[in-house]
Design a protein around this motif. Structure first.
Motif, short mmCIF file in Angstrom:
data_model
loop_
_atom_site.label_atom_id
_atom_site.label_comp_id
_atom_site.label_asym_id
_atom_site.label_seq_id
_atom_site.Cartn_x
_atom_site.Cartn_y
_atom_site.Cartn_z
N ARG B 163 0.86 -1.17 0.00
CA ARG B 163 0.00 0.00 0.00
C ARG B 163 0.90 1.23 0.00
O ARG B 163 2.12 1.12 0.21
N VAL B 165 2.77 4.38 1.32
CA VAL B 165 3.18 4.98 2.59
C VAL B 165 4.02 6.23 2.30
O VAL B 165 4.45 6.44 1.16
N ASP B 166 4.24 7.03 3.33
CA ASP B 166 5.03 8.25 3.20
C ASP B 166 6.51 7.85 3.11
O ASP B 166 7.14 7.53 4.13
N PHE B 170 9.11 7.06 6.03
CA PHE B 170 9.46 5.64 6.09
C PHE B 170 10.97 5.48 6.31
O PHE B 170 11.40 4.65 7.11
N SER B 173 11.71 6.21 10.08
CA SER B 173 11.19 5.24 11.05
C SER B 173 11.86 3.88 10.85
O SER B 173 12.21 3.22 11.83
N ALA B 177 14.27 2.12 13.49
CA ALA B 177 13.90 0.82 14.04
C ALA B 177 15.07 -0.16 13.93
O ALA B 177 15.37 -0.88 14.88
N TYR B 205 15.90 -9.89 16.28
CA TYR B 205 15.56 -8.50 15.94
C TYR B 205 15.22 -8.36 14.46
O TYR B 205 14.26 -7.68 14.10
N HIS B 208 11.81 -9.64 13.93
CA HIS B 208 10.79 -8.71 14.44
C HIS B 208 10.60 -7.50 13.53
O HIS B 208 9.47 -7.16 13.15
N VAL B 209 11.71 -6.82 13.18
CA VAL B 209 11.59 -5.59 12.37
C VAL B 209 11.01 -5.93 10.99
O VAL B 209 10.16 -5.21 10.47
N ASP B 211 9.03 -8.40 10.29
CA ASP B 211 7.61 -8.70 10.51
C ASP B 211 6.80 -7.41 10.62
O ASP B 211 5.76 -7.26 9.96
N ILE B 212 7.26 -6.47 11.43
CA ILE B 212 6.53 -5.20 11.62
C ILE B 212 6.38 -4.47 10.28
O ILE B 212 5.27 -4.10 9.87
N TYR B 213 7.49 -4.27 9.58
CA TYR B 213 7.42 -3.45 8.36
C TYR B 213 6.75 -4.15 7.20
O TYR B 213 6.01 -3.51 6.44
N THR B 215 4.39 -6.44 7.41
CA THR B 215 2.96 -6.46 7.73
C THR B 215 2.34 -5.09 7.48
O THR B 215 1.25 -4.96 6.93
N ALA B 216 3.09 -4.04 7.91
CA ALA B 216 2.57 -2.69 7.77
C ALA B 216 2.48 -2.27 6.30
O ALA B 216 1.60 -1.49 5.92
N ARG B 221 -5.65 -7.85 1.61
CA ARG B 221 -5.99 -8.81 0.56
C ARG B 221 -7.18 -8.42 -0.27
O ARG B 221 -7.20 -8.55 -1.48
#
Lengths: 226, 226
Positions: B163, B165-166, B170, B173, B177, B205, B208-209, B211-213, B215-216, B221
């Motif tokens: 999608r 994003v800025d 980005f 951040s 991260a 780590y 995790h990072v 996964d976060i990014y 997913t975001a 779908r």
């Protein structure tokens, strides 16, 4: 015994006066440093700058704080404790976890924006490799934030709105994400033509970081019904 | 890096010899600093430490780099340029955007892990408020990374997997991260009992990072079919 040398009757009054003098002078030194950091947009201030600004003898720094780094650590402690009070109030709120997390993210970004030197100072003290300072920062600042985030994440899982994430790694990535715009000010000029984080940039950044983390945390819709 | 002033009248052969000597001595100084940073886990090294390690006269630092900060800036430039070469190779790859973004995130974390002093050094040089150094860092390091990320984000939007994003926010951040675990080493001991980022923590780590990014960034779908 040292105590025996001081007559009890006068010692209490004197001690009380000494205590209030101590606090007002110590506070005056902290305020002077804070104002100098904001005015000059730099951590490069000398003991005599602090003395001049506070109208106090620079020897008092050694007396109250041991040395300049002790003074800086006390300043971080003072400023960070305001954020921690707000964080505790947030935890006590009767609100759903996703609302608390949004407020928490905006709160971290706002505190970096409000106290522009806080971050540089934290980095400076840690960069110095002072183990005692690093441990102090971990105990009064890092641990409470990690625990607060864990509480909000757990609440969100129970409410069925957050999926499970690694709470400890979350602390590092999320605080790092909130922090970087205010730290990496060297990048602002070439990217945005700004020398500091404007109100507009702060809002844009808050919106972006909130969007990234809230989207990443959200439990997928088909799962949340299960 | 400061260019040494070589008189115009010298013969080409002499100039060429001096140039290769210049580069090997300059490299030897950079290697010495890099090794000292890794050995000591601290940025606290003196000019005479560097001279001893490199077996070169410390006056050469002034000659090649102007001063110690010039030397440190050249070291960042050298180490960061390796990451930028890898980033350019990634952009050229014939792969979908989500795969490129995963590799990019792991790449940033790996480069912080491989060169543990890189981050502290960057923070130190920026924290010094050296405007010239800050501008240099922005131009050789920040701008190319922002542009590379924008290219991957745009590719992902075209492929219907990301999608919007800025992109500028980005950069801050996401790099923040990736960076924070390696910067905030003061927090490792109280949280994990570790004094540095272990191989296991690095993997945790990265996972995790990413996964976060990822997913975001993922386009929901139901929207991706439209």
């Amino acid at each position: 015994m040292l105590e025996a040398k001081i007559p009890r009757a006068t010692s209490e009054k004197k001690a009380s006066k000494r205590k209030s003098q101590k606090f007002s002078s110590a506070d005056a030194l902290l305020n002077a440093v804070s104002e100098l950091f904001i005015e000059r947009r730099s951590l490069n201030i000398s003991l005599s700058d602090i003395a001049q600004k506070s109208r106090l003898n620079s020897a008092l720094i050694k007396y109250y704080f041991g040395n300049k780094d002790g003074l800086l650590l006390a300043l971080i402690e003072r400023d960070a404790s305001q954020s921690l009070v707000a964080l505790n109030a947030l935890l006590e709120m009767d609100s759903p976890a996703d609302r608390k997390m949004r407020i928490h993210i905006a709160g971290i970004i706002n505190s970096y924006h409000r106290t522009p030197y806080l971050n540089r100072l934290l980095h400076y003290l840690i960069g110095n490799g002072e183990t005692a300072a690093s441990k102090k920062i971990a105990n009064f600042f890092v641990k409470p934030v990690v625990e607060a985030q864990r509480a909000i994440l757990t609440q969100g899982e129970h409410e069925g709105v957050f999926r499970q994430v690694d709470a400890e790694m979350f602390y590092f990535s999320m605080v790092g994400a909130c922090d970087h715009l205010f730290f990496a000010t060297h990048s602002l000029q070439p990217l945005f033509g700004e020398l500091q984080v404007t109100e507009d940039l702060r809002r844009r950044y808050t919106s972006h970081v909130t969007d990234i983390y809230m989207t990443a945390l959200a439990k997928p819709r088909n799962e949340s019904a299960s």
